[in-house]
Write an enzyme that holds these catalytic residues in place. Structure first.
Site, short mmCIF file in Angstrom:
data_model
loop_
_atom_site.label_atom_id
_atom_site.label_comp_id
_atom_site.label_asym_id
_atom_site.label_seq_id
_atom_site.Cartn_x
_atom_site.Cartn_y
_atom_site.Cartn_z
N GLU A 52 -16.59 -8.38 -4.06
CA GLU A 52 -15.17 -8.00 -3.97
C GLU A 52 -14.27 -9.24 -4.05
OE1 GLU A 52 -13.17 -5.52 -3.82
OE2 GLU A 52 -14.40 -3.75 -3.52
N ARG A 101 -3.24 3.54 12.92
CA ARG A 101 -2.84 4.80 12.28
C ARG A 101 -1.91 5.61 13.17
NH1 ARG A 101 -8.73 5.77 9.36
NH2 ARG A 101 -8.53 3.88 8.10
N TYR A 106 -1.58 -9.15 16.30
CA TYR A 106 -0.57 -8.59 17.20
C TYR A 106 -0.42 -9.47 18.43
CZ TYR A 106 -1.51 -4.70 14.12
OH TYR A 106 -1.69 -3.93 13.00
N LYS A 157 -10.93 -8.08 6.61
CA LYS A 157 -10.42 -7.13 7.59
C LYS A 157 -11.47 -6.09 7.88
CE LYS A 157 -6.68 -3.79 8.26
NZ LYS A 157 -5.57 -3.03 7.70
N CYS A 184 -0.20 4.27 1.82
CA CYS A 184 -0.63 5.27 2.81
C CYS A 184 0.41 5.60 3.88
CB CYS A 184 -1.95 4.87 3.45
SG CYS A 184 -1.97 3.20 4.11
N ARG A 240 -11.58 7.11 4.03
CA ARG A 240 -11.28 6.11 3.00
C ARG A 240 -12.54 5.43 2.46
NH1 ARG A 240 -6.39 4.80 6.60
NH2 ARG A 240 -4.66 5.76 5.47
N LYS A 289 -12.16 -5.46 2.67
CA LYS A 289 -11.62 -4.56 3.69
C LYS A 289 -12.61 -3.43 3.91
CE LYS A 289 -7.50 -1.79 4.65
NZ LYS A 289 -6.17 -1.41 4.12
N SER A 300 -5.85 -3.61 14.90
CA SER A 300 -5.32 -2.86 16.05
C SER A 300 -6.39 -2.50 17.08
CB SER A 300 -4.63 -1.59 15.56
OG SER A 300 -5.54 -0.76 14.85
N CYS A 328 0.86 -1.19 0.00
CA CYS A 328 0.00 0.00 0.00
C CYS A 328 0.89 1.23 0.00
CB CYS A 328 -0.94 0.01 1.20
SG CYS A 328 -2.32 1.17 0.95
ZN LIG Z 1 -3.34 2.03 2.78
#
Ligand SMILES: [Zn+2]
Length: 327
Positions: free
Chosen positions: A235, A207, A315, A250, A124, A219, A197, A276, A122
């Site tokens: 999708e 983030r 995580y 996700k 970002c 987004r 997603k 997260s 990605c």
């Molecule tokens: Zn991204």
């Protein structure tokens, strides 16, 4: 009193720990996990992410501490996220030959060739505006972003990544990346598509950790509406047709129905991303003494496998590996 009443005795199969283990339908294994690690520019850095207790950003000179610990716990799959200060409009850090994720990948593959490096593909983390592609007016330009995404995927494969995981939700990203990888000689590298997603509030702590908050807007023009279920199938369907080798959903916890739908519709390995915000909620409750963290994490990740996931990006990977090895 019950002699003339007919009913089933389900409790027979729950009568002891050994009996319950014998009939257990879903199991977690350390091989199920992909462990995400944040790598940051600079030297001698191990920064705890405030909203993600026990998750750190590592500078490259300290990265192997974390990788070795994960390796010794049996974890064989890692994903790296880059944290950089030098950003631009087109996210050139994402596809720089000496980009931070490329360097991390090389380093890890050199020491542990049997670790699978999954590359999050990605832009970002590298764009000044924090969006996942190239900005045109107020929107992200789909086809221009695809070109840069393909470039990023090839540079990650060149650095040694074993799996390319495009995450920016541009239409056609699997097709374009597949073609670029093949052309560059990486026909053997699979694509783990972030097929489904959602535009989720569960990404907040990430983030902070990756410094990738969009500087304007949100987004929602490329990530999915959390209210939609059929759209998830559309999708995933197009990604399968374009050549995806894995399908990811996700986030995971609030989307177990979607994981099950994808499992039922397609025969590719399904990946759940335990994101997260799901991590942070558990940690916050645990720090307050409100829950038994170890048990809750096992229950949460088991629910993702029960829903149909084969692989979990989490995580909690190290924590669960420890718990499993103590059982
Ligand atoms: Zn991204």
């Amino acid at each position: 009193m019950t002699e003339h009443i007919q009913f089933k005795r389900h409790r027979r199969l729950r009568s002891s720990a050994s009996m319950r283990t014998m009939v257990r339908e879903t199991h977690l294994h350390v091989e199920d996990f992909i462990y995400p690690i944040f790598v940051i520019e600079g030297e001698n850095i191990k920064n705890e992410v405030p909203s993600m207790p026990a998750v750190y950003q590592f500078s490259l000179d300290r990265l192997m501490e974390e990788v070795t610990e994960a390796y010794e716990l049996g974890i064989r799959s890692l994903m790296f996220f880059g944290v950089v200060t030098d950003k631009d409009e087109v996210g050139s850090g994402a596809y720089a030959e000496d980009g931070i994720v490329q360097r991390a990948t090389k380093m890890v593959k050199e020491k542990y060739p049997d670790i699978l490096v999954v590359a999050d593909t990605c832009l970002c983390e590298y764009t000044s505006h924090g969006h996942c592609g190239v900005i045109h007016g107020e929107d992200v330009d789909n086809d221009k972003s695809l070109e840069l995404l393909a470039k990023t995927a090839v540079s990650q494969a060149k650095a040694g990544a074993d799996i390319i995981a495009p995450s920016n939700m541009m239409d056609g990203f699997v097709a374009v990346i597949r073609k670029a990888l093949d052309k560059a000689g990486y026909t053997h590298i699979p694509i783990m598509s972030y097929a489904v997603k959602y535009a989720s509030s569960f990404y907040g702590p990430f983030r902070d950790a990756a410094d990738s908050t969009p500087q304007f807007g949100d987004r929602k023009t490329y990530q999915m509406d959390p209210a939609n279920r059929l759209e998830a199938i559309r999708e995933a369907q197009s990604d399968v047709e374009e050549g995806a080798d894995f399908l990811m959903v996700k986030p995971a916890l609030s989307y177990l129905d979607i994981i099950r739908d994808v499992r039922n519709e397609f025969n590719l390995p399904v990946v759940a991303y335990n994101v997260s915000g799901e991590y942070a909620m558990v940690k916050a409750a645990s720090q307050n003494g409100w829950i038994d963290e170890d048990k809750l994490v096992i229950e949460m990740l088991t629910s993702m496998k029960r829903a149909g996931a084969d692989i979990i990006l989490t995580y909690f990977a190290k924590d669960v590996a420890k718990t499993l090895s103590n059982q």
